[in-house]
Design a protein around this motif. Structure first.
Motif, mmCIF file in Angstrom:
data_model
loop_
_atom_site.group_PDB
_atom_site.id
_atom_site.type_symbol
_atom_site.label_atom_id
_atom_site.label_comp_id
_atom_site.label_asym_id
_atom_site.label_seq_id
_atom_site.Cartn_x
_atom_site.Cartn_y
_atom_site.Cartn_z
ATOM 1 N N GLY A 128 0.797 -1.222 0.000
ATOM 2 C CA GLY A 128 0.000 0.000 0.000
ATOM 3 C C GLY A 128 0.824 1.264 0.000
ATOM 4 O O GLY A 128 0.439 2.267 -0.608
ATOM 5 N N ARG A 129 1.963 1.222 0.643
ATOM 6 C CA ARG A 129 2.803 2.421 0.731
ATOM 7 C C ARG A 129 3.517 2.756 -0.571
ATOM 8 O O ARG A 129 4.009 3.865 -0.735
ATOM 9 C CB ARG A 129 3.809 2.268 1.864
ATOM 10 C CG ARG A 129 3.128 2.320 3.234
ATOM 11 C CD ARG A 129 4.110 2.100 4.334
ATOM 12 N NE ARG A 129 5.177 3.081 4.230
ATOM 13 C CZ ARG A 129 5.608 3.848 5.209
ATOM 14 N NH1 ARG A 129 5.067 3.745 6.391
ATOM 15 N NH2 ARG A 129 6.583 4.701 5.026
ATOM 16 N N THR A 130 3.554 1.827 -1.526
ATOM 17 C CA THR A 130 4.222 2.118 -2.802
ATOM 18 C C THR A 130 3.392 3.044 -3.679
ATOM 19 O O THR A 130 3.929 3.713 -4.551
ATOM 20 C CB THR A 130 4.535 0.840 -3.606
ATOM 21 O OG1 THR A 130 3.318 0.211 -3.986
ATOM 22 C CG2 THR A 130 5.428 -0.100 -2.827
ATOM 23 N N ALA A 147 -4.784 1.555 1.104
ATOM 24 C CA ALA A 147 -4.165 1.449 -0.227
ATOM 25 C C ALA A 147 -5.084 2.027 -1.300
ATOM 26 O O ALA A 147 -4.624 2.743 -2.200
ATOM 27 C CB ALA A 147 -3.823 -0.011 -0.524
ATOM 28 N N HIS A 148 -6.375 1.734 -1.214
ATOM 29 C CA HIS A 148 -7.324 2.295 -2.186
ATOM 30 C C HIS A 148 -7.442 3.808 -1.998
ATOM 31 O O HIS A 148 -7.540 4.555 -2.969
ATOM 32 C CB HIS A 148 -8.694 1.630 -2.046
ATOM 33 C CG HIS A 148 -8.736 0.248 -2.623
ATOM 34 N ND1 HIS A 148 -8.587 -0.004 -3.964
ATOM 35 C CD2 HIS A 148 -8.897 -0.955 -2.030
ATOM 36 C CE1 HIS A 148 -8.670 -1.295 -4.189
ATOM 37 N NE2 HIS A 148 -8.849 -1.901 -3.015
ATOM 38 N N ASP A 175 -9.282 5.895 -4.810
ATOM 39 C CA ASP A 175 -10.361 4.981 -5.187
ATOM 40 C C ASP A 175 -11.315 4.773 -4.009
ATOM 41 O O ASP A 175 -11.277 3.753 -3.319
ATOM 42 C CB ASP A 175 -9.763 3.646 -5.651
ATOM 43 C CG ASP A 175 -10.799 2.690 -6.221
ATOM 44 O OD1 ASP A 175 -11.997 3.030 -6.216
ATOM 45 O OD2 ASP A 175 -10.396 1.597 -6.660
ATOM 46 N N ALA A 176 -12.175 5.751 -3.798
ATOM 47 C CA ALA A 176 -13.113 5.704 -2.675
ATOM 48 C C ALA A 176 -14.133 4.585 -2.837
ATOM 49 O O ALA A 176 -14.552 3.972 -1.850
ATOM 50 C CB ALA A 176 -13.819 7.050 -2.536
#
Length: 178
Positions: A51-53, A96-97, A102-103
């Protein structure tokens, strides 16, 4: 957890290193080393690293690991070395979303938690993250948007407040959500 902390948009190799370490742990566990059995925290670290990428596929990769955890424990009669996901697992996937704007996918994960029949119920953090995702989405697309994201955020805030009043749990509405 060390690899997860180092992961970012510039260190794209980190999640792969995390996954390699997980596979090494699983190999040792299969050979009988009970101290090497990965737990939910191990998997959450892999998900956090991805997720951090903030890469276009990072949220999908987070969900890949979430689905792997779910599938390994769904109707499984035999013992395996893959743990069940917890609320932190879902919240990391929501993060990550959220990082990719991307809600809708973040909301989908929240809904999945709500429909899990209590297996992995959402907490106030889950709601807060999705509410913030919709507010951010509105800010990013304000010139093209009709306020629909704000309406969704408001509806989720109302739902959170309702759950907070109904349940004797750790639900608490952060003042900044208002």
């Amino acid at each position: 957890s060390g690899w997860a902390r180092l992961s970012n948009e510039l260190r794209l190799e980190i999640p792969f290193k995390s996954e390699r370490l997980l596979h090494d742990m699983m190999g040792l566990a299969e050979q009988g080393d009970k101290h090497a059995t990965p737990d939910v925290i191990t998997y959450n670290c892999i998900i956090k690293a991805w997720g951090r990428t903030k890469q276009p596929n990072s949220a999908d990769r987070c969900e890949f690991w979430l689905r792997k955890m779910i599938d390994a424990n769904h109707n499984s009669l035999e013992e395996n070395c893959i743990p069940s996901p917890n609320v932190a697992t879902y919240n990391l996937c929501i993060d990550a979303h959220m990082a990719l704007g991307d809600a809708a996918s973040a909301e989908s994960l929240l809904n999945e938690m709500k429909e899990s029949n209590g297996l992995v119920p959402p907490n106030s953090e889950s709601y807060s993250k999705v509410i913030r995702a919709f507010v951010s989405s509105e800010e990013l697309h304000s010139q093209y948007s009709s306020g629909e994201s704000i309406e969704k955020a408001w509806g989720l805030l109302q739902e959170l407040i309702k759950r907070e009043r109904q349940e004797e749990s750790n639900f608490g509405t952060a003042p900044d959500l208002f």
